[in-house]
Scaffold this motif. Structure first.
Motif, PDB file in Angstrom:
ATOM      1  N   GLY A  71       0.775  -1.237   0.000  1.00  0.00           N
ATOM      2  CA  GLY A  71       0.000   0.000   0.000  1.00  0.00           C
ATOM      3  C   GLY A  71       0.805   1.284   0.000  1.00  0.00           C
ATOM      4  N   ILE A  72       2.129   1.208   0.112  1.00  0.00           N
ATOM      5  CA  ILE A  72       2.907   2.446   0.087  1.00  0.00           C
ATOM      6  C   ILE A  72       3.382   2.723  -1.340  1.00  0.00           C
ATOM      7  CG2 ILE A  72       3.634   2.240   2.484  1.00  0.00           C
ATOM      8  CD1 ILE A  72       6.377   1.404   1.500  1.00  0.00           C
ATOM      9  N   ARG A  73       3.625   3.991  -1.628  1.00  0.00           N
ATOM     10  CA  ARG A  73       4.132   4.396  -2.938  1.00  0.00           C
ATOM     11  C   ARG A  73       5.552   4.909  -2.772  1.00  0.00           C
ATOM     12  NH1 ARG A  73      -1.297   7.432  -5.146  1.00  0.00           N
ATOM     13  NH2 ARG A  73      -2.571   5.535  -5.163  1.00  0.00           N
ATOM     14  N   VAL A  74       6.420   4.466  -3.674  1.00  0.00           N
ATOM     15  CA  VAL A  74       7.831   4.838  -3.610  1.00  0.00           C
ATOM     16  C   VAL A  74       8.293   5.333  -4.974  1.00  0.00           C
ATOM     17  CG1 VAL A  74       8.394   3.210  -1.756  1.00  0.00           C
ATOM     18  CG2 VAL A  74       8.592   2.475  -4.122  1.00  0.00           C
ATOM     19  N   LEU A  75       9.260   6.253  -4.965  1.00  0.00           N
ATOM     20  CA  LEU A  75       9.932   6.637  -6.203  1.00  0.00           C
ATOM     21  C   LEU A  75      11.029   5.619  -6.453  1.00  0.00           C
ATOM     22  CD1 LEU A  75      10.268  10.497  -5.869  1.00  0.00           C
ATOM     23  CD2 LEU A  75       8.837   9.226  -7.461  1.00  0.00           C
ATOM     24  N   SER A  76      11.093   5.135  -7.682  1.00  0.00           N
ATOM     25  CA  SER A  76      12.055   4.093  -7.990  1.00  0.00           C
ATOM     26  C   SER A  76      12.584   4.265  -9.406  1.00  0.00           C
ATOM     27  CB  SER A  76      11.377   2.728  -7.866  1.00  0.00           C
ATOM     28  OG  SER A  76      12.247   1.693  -8.256  1.00  0.00           O
ATOM     29  N   PRO A  77      13.883   4.010  -9.610  1.00  0.00           N
ATOM     30  CA  PRO A  77      14.375   3.958 -10.986  1.00  0.00           C
ATOM     31  C   PRO A  77      13.643   2.838 -11.712  1.00  0.00           C
ATOM     32  CG  PRO A  77      16.196   3.913  -9.413  1.00  0.00           C
ATOM     33  CD  PRO A  77      14.935   3.750  -8.638  1.00  0.00           C
ATOM     34  N   ILE A  78      13.302   3.064 -12.964  1.00  0.00           N
ATOM     35  CA  ILE A  78      12.620   2.031 -13.750  1.00  0.00           C
ATOM     36  C   ILE A  78      13.319   1.889 -15.096  1.00  0.00           C
ATOM     37  CG2 ILE A  78      10.367   2.289 -12.652  1.00  0.00           C
ATOM     38  CD1 ILE A  78       9.520   3.969 -15.045  1.00  0.00           C
ATOM     39  N   GLN A  79      13.243   0.689 -15.631  1.00  0.00           N
ATOM     40  CA  GLN A  79      13.748   0.455 -16.981  1.00  0.00           C
ATOM     41  C   GLN A  79      12.590   0.662 -17.926  1.00  0.00           C
ATOM     42  OE1 GLN A  79      15.511  -3.406 -17.046  1.00  0.00           O
ATOM     43  NE2 GLN A  79      17.289  -2.760 -15.878  1.00  0.00           N
ATOM     44  N   CYS A  80      12.753   1.569 -18.877  1.00  0.00           N
ATOM     45  CA  CYS A  80      11.680   1.863 -19.825  1.00  0.00           C
ATOM     46  C   CYS A  80      12.278   2.328 -21.138  1.00  0.00           C
ATOM     47  CB  CYS A  80      10.743   2.920 -19.240  1.00  0.00           C
ATOM     48  SG  CYS A  80      11.534   4.509 -18.914  1.00  0.00           S
ATOM     49  N   ASP A  81      11.437   2.388 -22.159  1.00  0.00           N
ATOM     50  CA  ASP A  81      11.830   2.915 -23.450  1.00  0.00           C
ATOM     51  C   ASP A  81      11.954   4.431 -23.322  1.00  0.00           C
ATOM     52  OD1 ASP A  81      12.222   3.634 -26.071  1.00  0.00           O
ATOM     53  OD2 ASP A  81      10.261   2.946 -26.763  1.00  0.00           O
ATOM     54  N   LEU A  82      13.149   4.955 -23.401  1.00  0.00           N
ATOM     55  CA  LEU A  82      13.379   6.379 -23.168  1.00  0.00           C
ATOM     56  C   LEU A  82      12.932   7.253 -24.347  1.00  0.00           C
ATOM     57  CD1 LEU A  82      16.888   6.240 -21.473  1.00  0.00           C
ATOM     58  CD2 LEU A  82      14.636   6.270 -20.396  1.00  0.00           C
ATOM     59  N   ASP A  83      12.713   6.646 -25.491  1.00  0.00           N
ATOM     60  CA  ASP A  83      12.336   7.436 -26.664  1.00  0.00           C
ATOM     61  C   ASP A  83      10.901   7.214 -27.103  1.00  0.00           C
ATOM     62  OD1 ASP A  83      14.906   8.550 -26.959  1.00  0.00           O
ATOM     63  OD2 ASP A  83      15.600   6.671 -27.854  1.00  0.00           O
ATOM     64  N   GLY A  84      10.176   6.319 -26.414  1.00  0.00           N
ATOM     65  CA  GLY A  84       8.825   5.953 -26.844  1.00  0.00           C
ATOM     66  C   GLY A  84       7.806   6.749 -26.195  1.00  0.00           C
TER      67      GLY A  84
END
Length: 84
Positions: A71-84
């Motif tokens: 139930g808690i929300r955290v800021l986290s680095p994520i792997q994602c498409d940086l150009d999409g």
């Protein structure tokens, strides 16, 4: 790891001495999920100010707001498409 209040059930990130919800001091360690629901994200394309300790030269990265099963929300680095 997180902390869970034995009095009210509030969960917090990291080890805590007091509950931010009820003010109680009856907390225990609680494992947190490694996956969650992504609420929003952004791509950091500019080197953060100050004493940045990441790669040099700077490499853009994703940063997301993730709600864990507890139930808690955290800021986290994520792997994602940086150009999409």
């Amino acid at each position: 790891m997180g902390s869970k209040c034995k009095d009210c059930g509030e969960v917090a990130l990291g080890k805590r001495q007091g509950c931010s919800n009820c003010g109680g001091e009856n907390l225990e360690g609680a494992p947190l999920g490694r996956r969650g629901k992504l609420w929003t994200y952004t791509v950091i394309r500019h080197k953060p100010p100050g004493d940045y300790k990441g790669p040099d030269p700077f490499v853009p990265f994703g940063l997301g707001l993730v709600e864990l099963p507890e139930g808690i929300r955290v800021l986290s680095p994520i792997q994602c498409d940086l150009d999409g």
